[in-house]
Design a protein around this motif. Structure first.
Motif, PDB file in Angstrom:
ATOM      1  N   ALA A 172      -5.724  12.595   4.682  1.00 14.27           N
ATOM      2  CA  ALA A 172      -5.769  12.211   3.140  1.00 14.27           C
ATOM      3  C   ALA A 172      -4.641  11.390   2.845  1.00 14.27           C
ATOM      4  N   VAL A 173      -3.260  11.767   3.436  1.00 12.43           N
ATOM      5  CA  VAL A 173      -2.011  10.956   3.263  1.00 12.43           C
ATOM      6  C   VAL A 173      -2.223   9.616   3.761  1.00 12.43           C
ATOM      7  N   GLY A 174      -2.585   9.769   5.139  1.00  9.23           N
ATOM      8  CA  GLY A 174      -2.942   8.258   5.767  1.00  9.23           C
ATOM      9  C   GLY A 174      -3.751   7.348   5.074  1.00  9.23           C
ATOM     10  N   THR A 175      -4.682   7.752   4.434  1.00  7.34           N
ATOM     11  CA  THR A 175      -5.652   7.012   3.819  1.00  7.34           C
ATOM     12  C   THR A 175      -4.940   6.481   2.478  1.00  7.34           C
ATOM     13  N   SER A 176      -4.419   7.495   1.866  1.00 13.25           N
ATOM     14  CA  SER A 176      -3.652   7.255   0.446  1.00 13.25           C
ATOM     15  C   SER A 176      -2.637   5.997   0.804  1.00 13.25           C
ATOM     16  N   LEU A 177      -1.964   6.018   1.983  1.00 17.46           N
ATOM     17  CA  LEU A 177      -1.055   4.848   2.260  1.00 17.46           C
ATOM     18  C   LEU A 177      -1.823   3.396   2.671  1.00 17.46           C
ATOM     19  N   THR A 181      -1.366   0.058   0.330  1.00 19.43           N
ATOM     20  CA  THR A 181      -1.242  -1.056   0.755  1.00 19.43           C
ATOM     21  C   THR A 181      -2.019  -2.235   0.270  1.00 19.43           C
ATOM     22  N   GLU A 182      -3.562  -1.852   0.483  1.00 17.25           N
ATOM     23  CA  GLU A 182      -4.533  -2.593   0.056  1.00 17.25           C
ATOM     24  C   GLU A 182      -4.490  -3.025  -1.646  1.00 17.25           C
ATOM     25  N   LYS A 183      -4.223  -2.119  -2.393  1.00 16.29           N
ATOM     26  CA  LYS A 183      -4.057  -2.290  -3.678  1.00 16.29           C
ATOM     27  C   LYS A 183      -2.746  -3.299  -4.151  1.00 16.29           C
ATOM     28  N   LEU A 184      -1.834  -3.047  -3.290  1.00 14.04           N
ATOM     29  CA  LEU A 184      -0.795  -4.003  -3.791  1.00 14.04           C
ATOM     30  C   LEU A 184      -0.905  -5.443  -3.195  1.00 14.04           C
ATOM     31  N   LEU A 185      -1.726  -5.520  -2.108  1.00 13.43           N
ATOM     32  CA  LEU A 185      -1.937  -6.807  -1.760  1.00 13.43           C
ATOM     33  C   LEU A 185      -2.881  -7.440  -2.498  1.00 13.43           C
ATOM     34  N   PHE A 186      -3.870  -6.779  -2.895  1.00 14.19           N
ATOM     35  CA  PHE A 186      -4.991  -7.455  -3.820  1.00 14.19           C
ATOM     36  C   PHE A 186      -4.255  -7.722  -5.188  1.00 14.19           C
ATOM     37  N   SER A 187      -3.146  -6.827  -5.607  1.00 16.83           N
ATOM     38  CA  SER A 187      -2.736  -7.147  -6.917  1.00 16.83           C
ATOM     39  C   SER A 187      -1.539  -8.181  -7.101  1.00 16.83           C
ATOM     40  N   ILE A 188      -0.585  -7.826  -6.113  1.00 16.07           N
ATOM     41  CA  ILE A 188       0.614  -8.675  -6.296  1.00 16.07           C
ATOM     42  C   ILE A 188       1.240  -9.109  -5.010  1.00 16.07           C
ATOM     43  N   MET A 189       0.244  -9.900  -4.217  1.00 19.54           N
ATOM     44  CA  MET A 189       0.596 -10.381  -2.953  1.00 19.54           C
ATOM     45  C   MET A 189       1.608 -11.413  -3.188  1.00 19.54           C
ATOM     46  N   PRO A 190       1.596 -12.441  -4.152  1.00 18.74           N
ATOM     47  CA  PRO A 190       2.474 -13.384  -4.308  1.00 18.74           C
ATOM     48  C   PRO A 190       4.068 -12.979  -4.481  1.00 18.74           C
ATOM     49  N   ILE A 207       6.065   6.664   0.843  1.00 21.46           N
ATOM     50  CA  ILE A 207       7.094   7.495   1.491  1.00 21.46           C
ATOM     51  C   ILE A 207       7.139   8.814   1.089  1.00 21.46           C
ATOM     52  N   LEU A 208       7.076   9.095  -0.294  1.00 23.60           N
ATOM     53  CA  LEU A 208       7.026  10.503  -0.918  1.00 23.60           C
ATOM     54  C   LEU A 208       5.845  11.262  -0.271  1.00 23.60           C
ATOM     55  N   LEU A 209       4.578  10.698  -0.086  1.00 22.82           N
ATOM     56  CA  LEU A 209       3.378  11.257   0.432  1.00 22.82           C
ATOM     57  C   LEU A 209       3.747  11.652   1.625  1.00 22.82           C
ATOM     58  N   VAL A 210       4.368  10.472   2.752  1.00 27.37           N
ATOM     59  CA  VAL A 210       4.620  10.869   4.077  1.00 27.37           C
ATOM     60  C   VAL A 210       5.620  12.146   4.219  1.00 27.37           C
ATOM     61  N   VAL A 211       6.636  12.204   3.133  1.00 30.48           N
ATOM     62  CA  VAL A 211       7.486  13.553   3.038  1.00 30.48           C
ATOM     63  C   VAL A 211       6.857  14.768   2.821  1.00 30.48           C
ATOM     64  N   PHE A 212       5.809  14.657   1.734  1.00 27.50           N
ATOM     65  CA  PHE A 212       5.296  15.774   1.462  1.00 27.50           C
ATOM     66  C   PHE A 212       4.165  16.243   2.804  1.00 27.50           C
TER      67      PHE A 212
END
Lengths: 252, 252
Positions: A172-177, A181-190, A207-212
């Motif tokens: 679940a944590v990995g898939t969230s990460l 990444t997907e959402k950022l590259l779709f929305s703010i790639m430039p 990073i917070l999700l990884v720490v959790f």
């Protein structure tokens, strides 16, 4: 030397649980801020605002609540096993409902926007996690909450259930990460590479999700934080041992 | 019932180790095919072909070799602890060297192509994994291969070393998945949703890495696959217990 005394161990445990809850809640809040402030808020009308419910529900349901549902076995070590099991099942049920809402939100948005489904690695991992989560929940219900299987099958299945629970949390944590990444590259790639606030916020969320995940993993696997065996478990264990060694059980 | 007998348990172990090696090698080969066939091969001249060494080295070093370096403790359960430690250290050293090559390759390519560094979640997670990996390697060397610390500090550190090793493997797999997603969205965003062969191949690679991580996690954490305690470890454990309980150790 002090660190190895039981009282100090218990105090470390309390601090680690506190930290995990702080980090977990911060992750949920950051997801809400990201989707609410930077991505236009929430709706249920097939718009991009409906998509925004997907990350929020997944981080809340599949990460935070799933993690806490596992943690109850470590926090309530002196309570009755039956009550802790009920709590474990109820929090998992909440997690399941919330994650199904998040799951429906993204498919509904894709349908409205005519975006193909299930082509990305995020979607493959997410689908695997959701299916495994549902199977795990039903198996938990059948084996432990309303046990219909015999004691030795339950004893055989318990370590697999525990292992799969941890795998599910990590997935679940990995898939969230991957989703971040997907959402950022779709929305703010430039602008992502210019360290814009949205990118930094979303990376921090990752990073917070990884720490959790790491904190939960430590709390769950650390031997000294495990629930001490109770008479009920001892009886089950003896029963199982007798059965596997070919004798007749001393208790029914 | 048969499944719980030691012989059957050992046969399951052999099959699981075999499966993990098959999946791990398939991951390395798929990474090579992806970079070699779809991304133009390999070079060391600041070109995109230099970048292509990055995924190959990371999957080979930080995932496959790191996983196998941990696995040696489960495979060679009857060999001398000293020899297994040496093998564990040597494979980790190989993993370290290969992952440093992969690490340098991406920074070198970024410098030549004037691409900013360290802005993505993949780079943040990757840097954290590399730093933790180096710290873990040095700590392992100091504490266990050329032990300079006293026995009770080593005994206190051992479970942390083991936990961090598993965390590192999971972080390496997770970071690889982030890298796969990033690379696909940078390279084939317009066609990714059309299930083009490159996208399906890279997604399959991601799933294989997850399966490798799950198999390794199971083999490493399963109680019955652990190395049985030997006299050397027993002595250390007694020594540690005596020290922490305030008495004087019976062995030096």
């Amino acid at each position: 030397m002090e660190d190895s005394s039981p009282r100090s161990g218990r105090s470390t445990f309390v601090w680690l649980v506190g930290a995990s809850q702080l980090v977990g809640l911060a992750s949920v809040v950051l997801t809400g801020v990201w989707m609410g402030h930077y991505r236009g808020g929430f709706a249920w009308d097939g718009s991009p605002q409906e998509f925004n419910l997907h990350p929020l529900c997944m981080v809340l349901g599949l990460v935070f609540l799933q993690g806490d549902a596992i943690l109850v076995y470590r926090i309530f070590r002196s309570e009755s096993k039956r009550n802790v099991k009920m709590l474990h099942g109820i929090i998992h049920f909440l997690a399941l409902v919330i994650s199904i809402v998040g799951f429906v939100a993204v498919f509904d948005f894709h349908r409205a926007a005519k975006i193909p489904d299930m082509y990305s690695l995020h979607s493959w991992c997410g689908m695997a996690t959701m299916i495994l989560f549902c199977v795990q929940w039903v198996m938990g219900l059948v084996f432990f909450l309303f046990p219909v299987a015999s004691s030795w099958i339950r004893a055989l299945y318990l370590p697999i259930h525990v292992f799969c629970g941890l795998v599910l949390l990590v997935m679940a944590v990995g898939t969230s990460l991957l989703g971040i990444t997907e959402k950022l590259l779709f929305s703010i790639m430039p602008t992502y590479s210019k360290f814009v606030p949205e990118g930094v916020l979303a990376n921090t969320l990752g990073i917070l999700l990884v720490v959790f995940g790491v904190l939960l993993g430590y709390l769950i696997t650390r031997e000294e934080y495990r629930r001490p065996p109770n008479p009920e478990e001892e009886a089950l264990s003896v029963h199982f041992k007798t059965l596997t060694e070919g004798g007749s059980p001393s208790t029914p």
